[in-house]
Each structure stands twice: as structure tokens, then as C-alpha cells.
Motif scaffolding. Structure first.
Motif, PDB file in Angstrom:
ATOM      1  N   PRO A   6      43.341  36.483  35.274  1.00 44.29           N
ATOM      2  CA  PRO A   6      42.560  36.434  36.518  1.00 44.29           C
ATOM      3  C   PRO A   6      43.432  36.335  37.769  1.00 44.29           C
ATOM      4  N   PHE A   7      44.551  35.598  37.686  1.00 45.47           N
ATOM      5  CA  PHE A   7      45.438  35.515  38.845  1.00 45.47           C
ATOM      6  C   PHE A   7      46.055  36.874  39.158  1.00 45.47           C
ATOM      7  N   VAL A   8      46.507  37.571  38.115  1.00 45.63           N
ATOM      8  CA  VAL A   8      47.033  38.917  38.318  1.00 45.63           C
ATOM      9  C   VAL A   8      45.943  39.824  38.890  1.00 45.63           C
ATOM     10  N   GLY A  43      35.019  38.345  49.570  1.00 46.45           N
ATOM     11  CA  GLY A  43      34.703  36.993  49.118  1.00 46.45           C
ATOM     12  C   GLY A  43      34.045  36.991  47.749  1.00 46.45           C
ATOM     13  N   LYS A  44      33.131  37.937  47.532  1.00 52.85           N
ATOM     14  CA  LYS A  44      32.446  38.031  46.237  1.00 52.85           C
ATOM     15  C   LYS A  44      33.423  38.472  45.145  1.00 52.85           C
ATOM     16  N   ILE A  45      34.311  39.398  45.489  1.00 51.43           N
ATOM     17  CA  ILE A  45      35.297  39.871  44.500  1.00 51.43           C
ATOM     18  C   ILE A  45      36.229  38.737  44.103  1.00 51.43           C
ATOM     19  N   ALA A  46      36.680  37.975  45.095  1.00 53.21           N
ATOM     20  CA  ALA A  46      37.555  36.838  44.805  1.00 53.21           C
ATOM     21  C   ALA A  46      36.841  35.805  43.944  1.00 53.21           C
ATOM     22  N   ALA A  47      35.574  35.522  44.273  1.00 55.25           N
ATOM     23  CA  ALA A  47      34.798  34.566  43.475  1.00 55.25           C
ATOM     24  C   ALA A  47      34.604  35.070  42.052  1.00 55.25           C
ATOM     25  N   GLY A  48      34.483  36.391  41.897  1.00 58.89           N
ATOM     26  CA  GLY A  48      34.344  36.971  40.568  1.00 58.89           C
ATOM     27  C   GLY A  48      35.562  36.715  39.696  1.00 58.89           C
ATOM     28  N   TRP A  49      36.755  36.830  40.267  1.00 56.13           N
ATOM     29  CA  TRP A  49      37.976  36.549  39.499  1.00 56.13           C
ATOM     30  C   TRP A  49      38.049  35.070  39.118  1.00 56.13           C
ATOM     31  N   ALA A  50      37.645  34.187  40.043  1.00 57.40           N
ATOM     32  CA  ALA A  50      37.625  32.762  39.711  1.00 57.40           C
ATOM     33  C   ALA A  50      36.653  32.490  38.559  1.00 57.40           C
ATOM     34  N   LEU A 104      35.845  34.587  36.229  1.00 60.55           N
ATOM     35  CA  LEU A 104      36.427  35.140  35.001  1.00 60.55           C
ATOM     36  C   LEU A 104      37.479  34.215  34.390  1.00 60.55           C
ATOM     37  N   LEU A 105      37.941  33.238  35.164  1.00 57.41           N
ATOM     38  CA  LEU A 105      38.803  32.202  34.595  1.00 57.41           C
ATOM     39  C   LEU A 105      37.966  31.034  34.097  1.00 57.41           C
ATOM     40  N   LEU A 106      37.051  30.552  34.931  1.00 59.32           N
ATOM     41  CA  LEU A 106      36.347  29.311  34.634  1.00 59.32           C
ATOM     42  C   LEU A 106      35.369  29.442  33.465  1.00 59.32           C
ATOM     43  N   VAL A 107      34.671  30.568  33.368  1.00 59.07           N
ATOM     44  CA  VAL A 107      33.694  30.738  32.280  1.00 59.07           C
ATOM     45  C   VAL A 107      34.382  30.746  30.908  1.00 59.07           C
ATOM     46  N   PRO A 108      35.442  31.567  30.699  1.00 59.17           N
ATOM     47  CA  PRO A 108      36.143  31.485  29.411  1.00 59.17           C
ATOM     48  C   PRO A 108      36.787  30.120  29.177  1.00 59.17           C
ATOM     49  N   LEU A 109      37.271  29.482  30.252  1.00 57.07           N
ATOM     50  CA  LEU A 109      37.875  28.152  30.104  1.00 57.07           C
ATOM     51  C   LEU A 109      36.849  27.165  29.570  1.00 57.07           C
ATOM     52  N   ALA A 110      35.623  27.241  30.093  1.00 58.67           N
ATOM     53  CA  ALA A 110      34.560  26.354  29.619  1.00 58.67           C
ATOM     54  C   ALA A 110      34.161  26.694  28.183  1.00 58.67           C
ATOM     55  N   SER A 111      34.186  27.972  27.834  1.00 58.04           N
ATOM     56  CA  SER A 111      33.805  28.383  26.482  1.00 58.04           C
ATOM     57  C   SER A 111      34.816  27.916  25.443  1.00 58.04           C
ATOM     58  N   ALA A 170      40.583  30.109  48.194  1.00 54.81           N
ATOM     59  CA  ALA A 170      39.797  29.311  47.247  1.00 54.81           C
ATOM     60  C   ALA A 170      39.936  29.887  45.850  1.00 54.81           C
ATOM     61  N   ALA A 171      39.792  31.202  45.730  1.00 55.63           N
ATOM     62  CA  ALA A 171      39.933  31.852  44.421  1.00 55.63           C
ATOM     63  C   ALA A 171      41.381  31.856  43.950  1.00 55.63           C
ATOM     64  N   ILE A 172      42.326  32.052  44.886  1.00 57.88           N
ATOM     65  CA  ILE A 172      43.740  32.052  44.506  1.00 57.88           C
ATOM     66  C   ILE A 172      44.135  30.706  43.909  1.00 57.88           C
ATOM     67  N   PHE A 173      43.694  29.607  44.528  1.00 61.35           N
ATOM     68  CA  PHE A 173      44.046  28.276  44.024  1.00 61.35           C
ATOM     69  C   PHE A 173      43.499  28.063  42.617  1.00 61.35           C
TER      70      PHE A 173
END
Length: 471
Positions: free
Chosen positions: A42-44, A66-73, A75-82, A331-334
Motif C-alpha cells: 500500500p505504501f508503494v 483524497g479518496k484515492i489516498a484513503a483507498g490505499w490506507a 487496503l492496508l488496514l482491512v487486511p491487517l484487521a483480517s 494522513a494516508a502516507i503516515f
């Protein structure tokens, strides 16, 4: 070791969330040793989005970044929670937002608002000599009021001074090199990485005495190269200086905001010395003095907005677009860079072990020039403040030892983080902010890769020289 990285706002703490006294409710985060390099995807992804979409899908990007950046975030958080569970995933998200992002953006907002309320009046004509002088002044001010403060103070006067010129992109590229990065290397106030070192026990004036040679070498060479480049552009363009009537003397309007910038710097310094205990925000432990600091930054922002006339801000070309763009993207980068930093923090136990192994020789002794280049290379894309902390800890994390027998290693880490934050637009927050402000004023800036090419031509050879001279 949990998945985390300290924020670019110098570790300042969040406000606006419910503060709960007592012990932390969260069970803890995720070990960086458990993460594979796949978590860096997701960072890449967000990095490539910032680099490529303005070139190939400009309309989509400018209306929906903003929506695209939130989408990448996501894509990290959902698999992390799973994979690791909702609790640990929430803990990591709260950690990034509360301890990193909100402090970062609050400090940036205060400097942006107050700096944008200071109007440098006078008849400035963007000749090579005038431009070089403005860059030199900004480079000096950066260590006194921070790279963000100096950049916000001077970017609009430089824009006005060069409004009549056609060839001026190089001026703003060198502005980022010098004012938004290298100029901040002499004090903890100058750039967030050094402030994080200050919070960990590095003496306030240690960077002044130990990084001065590196700073002076880079500043003089870059200013000289810029003057030659701008002189060549001036002769090639042969611009017609507009007749604006009687020349106006240089002066400052908006002195309230000057003092507000001074107040911001004072708060940042005070937070390195004052100890008032701690509270918990969403399960994250925060020192009270830092909560107070963030509230003061928000109060300073409110005072600047309330008591600065709209006419002054209009005369200064002030707009909120740049800070909004930085707020959304970072926000998404962090969030997305947190796994990468966690893997690095895991050291030899993490997926980046081969990279970490390069920092020491066969005898186990640290290699300063490797620290310089590794810290710098990662600071170019991961944000320089948390990268500084990663290598500070890899070098032992003891400020007393690092300031003494480890001084060369600490200098290498410090220079790598501060200097090479200039290598890309996302290496240091003021870079992206300057780009956004310049583009708001109708001046075309290089693309993400275009800017990196400028850095490769003018900065990388300079850093090679610094390596041979100092490390």
C-alpha cells in the motif's frame, strides 16, 4: 516491538480526542518481526499514485486524490484487521493518528496559518542576485523558525518577485532544497528529526556545533550553483522588468503573526524541557505537556485567523488549498508507511535484516557513511522524522554515547535525515506544501519523478562530496 513510527511534527501530541486518565486500554500493537515486505505494497501504491496519476490521470487525481489516498490506507488496514485481528489493527491506526498524524498536522497548520499572515512588502525584483539573497536568508531562518515556518514566510515574496519571469521553476526547486530542508540542520527547531533527537536527550546546540561544516558546505555550493543557473536563465530569457512606479521600501506587515511564529517556536522548545505527567488518548500514552502544546498550536491558529485581515491574506496570495492537500495525502502516507518502519525497527529480526546488516562492519563497529546514505535514502520516501528515529535506535539509542564516541554516526544520521529529505516531494512535509502553493499561483512545478531528477543532478553529487569530506 510494535508497529509504529514517530511523527514528523516532532512527537507533539494530539488533541480533539477524549483523554482518559489511567492505564492503557489497548493490549498493544503488532511486532515488526511478524510482517513481510508484502505489507509495504500500500505504501508503494500511494507513492506511485502521487508520482504517476498527475501525469496520466490528472483530472481524476486533482478531483479525487483524497479518496484515492484513503483507498490505499484501507487496503492496508482491512487486511491487517483480517490477519491480526480488529483490536491490534485499531491500536495501530489509533497510534498513527493520535501520536503521529494529528500532532504533525497541528504544528504544520499553525506555522502555515501564521506564516501566511506575514506580508513582506517592498519592490523585490527577481534578479539572480535578489533571488540568491532570498534563498540565503531563508536558509538561515530555517534553523531559527523551522523549515516550514521559513518556507511559509518567504515562498510568496519569492513568487511575487519572479512573477514577470518565464524561466523560474529552478528557483522553487532550489527553494525546496535549501529553505525547506538543508537550512534546518543547525537546531532542533529547524527540522523534525533533530527535534526528535532533542526529545531523546541530544543537547540543543549539538547540531549547531557538529553539523555546521556539513551545512555550510551544502549551503554555499547550492547557492553558488543556483546563482550560476539563474544568471544563465536570465541572460537566455532577457526578461523585461515591469515598471511598477516608485519603489517601495522593504517592510513587514502582520507583526502579530511574526510573534505568533515566535510563540510556536517557544512552545516547541518548551515541550522538550517541561514534564507534567501523562494521560491516555484512545489507549495511547501521551505526555500532558505535549497535549498542552497541541492545544496551544490550535489556539495560535485560531488567533491568526481571527485577527489577520482578509486584505492582508489576499495581498499575500494566501489560500487553504495547499494545507488541505498535505493534510489528506499525509494522513494516508503516515498509515501506509507504518509497516515499513516497523519492519526496519525489528532490525535483524525483521524482513529488512540484510539492509540493517549493512550498518556495521565485520568487527561490529558502525559505519558512518552507510548510516548517512541509508538514513538519507529512506528519508527521501518514508518521511525523514520517523526514519531518523529508526536509525538512532539502530545505532544504540543512547544520546550520551552518541554525542561522544558515536558523534560521527549521530552526525551521519542527522545529516542523512535532514539533507536527503529534499530528494523527493514527500521526504519532508514543507516540500509538498511549497509545490502546492507554487502551483496554486500558476507556476508549473516538476512532476514527482521530474523533481527527483533535479535532486539526482544537483543533490546526489553534493552528498557524495559530503560523504568524502565528513563521513
Amino acid at each position: 516491538m510494535r508497529l509504529r513510527g514517530l511523527g514528523a511534527g516532532g512527537g507533539l501530541l494530539a488533541a480533539g480526542a477524549a483523554m482518559l486518565p489511567g492505564s492503557a486500554a489497548a493490549a498493544g500493537g503488532i511486532s515488526g518481526a511478524e510482517l513481510s515486505l508484502a505489507w509495504a505494497i500500500p505504501f508503494v501504491g500511494i507513492l506511485l499514485s502521487i508520482a504517476l496519476m498527475p501525469l496520466f490521470a490528472a483530472h481524476l487525481w486533482h478531483h479525487h486524490y483524497g479518496k484515492i489516498a484513503a483507498g490505499w490506507a484501507a487496503l492496508l488496514l482491512v487486511p491487517l484487521a483480517s490477519v491480526h485481528g480488529l483490536g491490534p489493527a485499531w491500536y495501530e491506526f489509533a497510534h498513527v493518528m493520535v501520536l503521529e498524524y494529528v500532532p504533525f498536522i497541528a504544528l504544520l497548520l499553525a506555522l502555515y496559518t501564521a506564516g501566511g499572515g506575514v506580508l513582506l512588502k517592498g519592490s523585490l525584483v527577481g534578479t539572480p542576485t535578489t533571488n540568491t539573497a532570498l534563498l540565503a536568508v531563508g536558509t538561515v531562518l530555517a534553523s531559527l523558525m523551522g523549515t516550514t515556518g521559513a518556507a511559509m514566510l518567504l515562498i510568496r515574496p519569492v513568487l511575487r518577485a519572479n512573477a514577470f519571469r518565464r524561466q523560474k521553476t529552478h528557483t522553487f526547486v532550489f527553494f525546496i532544497f535549501l529553505v525547506a530542508n538543508i537550512g534546518g540542520s543547525l537546531t532542533p527547531v529547524g527540522d523534525p528529526p533533530l527535534y526528535l533527537g532533542f526529545l531523546r536527550g541530544v543537547s540543543f546546540f549539538w547540531p549547531t556545533t557538529h553539523l555546521f561544516g556539513e551545512f555550510l558546505t551544502c549551503a554555499i555550493i547550492l547557492l553558488a550553483v543556483y546563482w550560476l543557473l539563474d544568471s544563465w536563465a536570465w541572460k537566455r530569457e532577457r526578461p523585461v522588468v515591469p515598471d511598477t512606479g516608485p519603489k517601495e521600501k522593504l517592510g513587514i506587515e502582520g507583526w502579530l503573526n511574526v510573534w505568533l511564529v515566535v510563540a510556536i517556536v517557544a512552545v516547541v522548545i518548551a515541550m522538550g524541557y517541561v514534564r507534567l505527567g501523562h494521560v491516555y488518548v484512545l489507549g495511547q500514552r501521551m505526555e500532558v505537556e505535549r497535549v498542552a502544546g497541541i492545544l496551544l498550536f490550535l489556539a495560535i491558529t485560531a488567533v491568526s485567523v481571527q485577527f489577520t485581515s482578509q486584505a492582508l491574506r489576499e495581498a499575500n496570495g494566501f489560500a487553504w488549498g495547499a494545507i488541505l492537500e498535505v493534510a489528506k495525502l499525509f494522513a494516508a502516507i503516515f498509515v501506509c508507511m507504518a509497516p515499513v518502519l516497523a519492519i526496519l525497527r525489528a532490525g535483524m529480526d525483521g524482513a529488512a535484516a540484510p539492509l540493517v546488516a549493512l550498518t556495521s562492519g565485520a568487527d561490529g563497529q558502525p559505519i558512518p557513511w552507510v548510516y548517512f546514505w541509508l538514513t538519507g535514502a529512506l528519508s527521501s520516501f518514508l518521511d525523514n522524522a520517523p526514519t531518523y528515529i529508526v536509525f538512532f535506535e539502530l545505532a544504540g539509542g543512547d544520546p550520551a554515547k552518541l554525542m561522544a564516541e558515536g558523534a560521527l554516526v549521530l552526525a551521519a544520521i542527522s545529516c542523512g535525515a535532514v539533507f536527503m529529505g529534499a530528494n523527493s516531494y514527500i521526504g519532508n512535509a514543507p516540500n509538498f506544501m511549497v509545490k502546492a502553493i507554487v502551483e496554486e499561483n500558476g507556476v508549473r512545478m516538476p512532476s514527482f519523478f521530474g523533481y527527483c531528477a533535479w535532486a539526482a543532478v544537483f543533490l546526489i553529487p553534493l552528498f557524495v562530496l559530503v560523504t568524502f569530506l565528513f563521513f
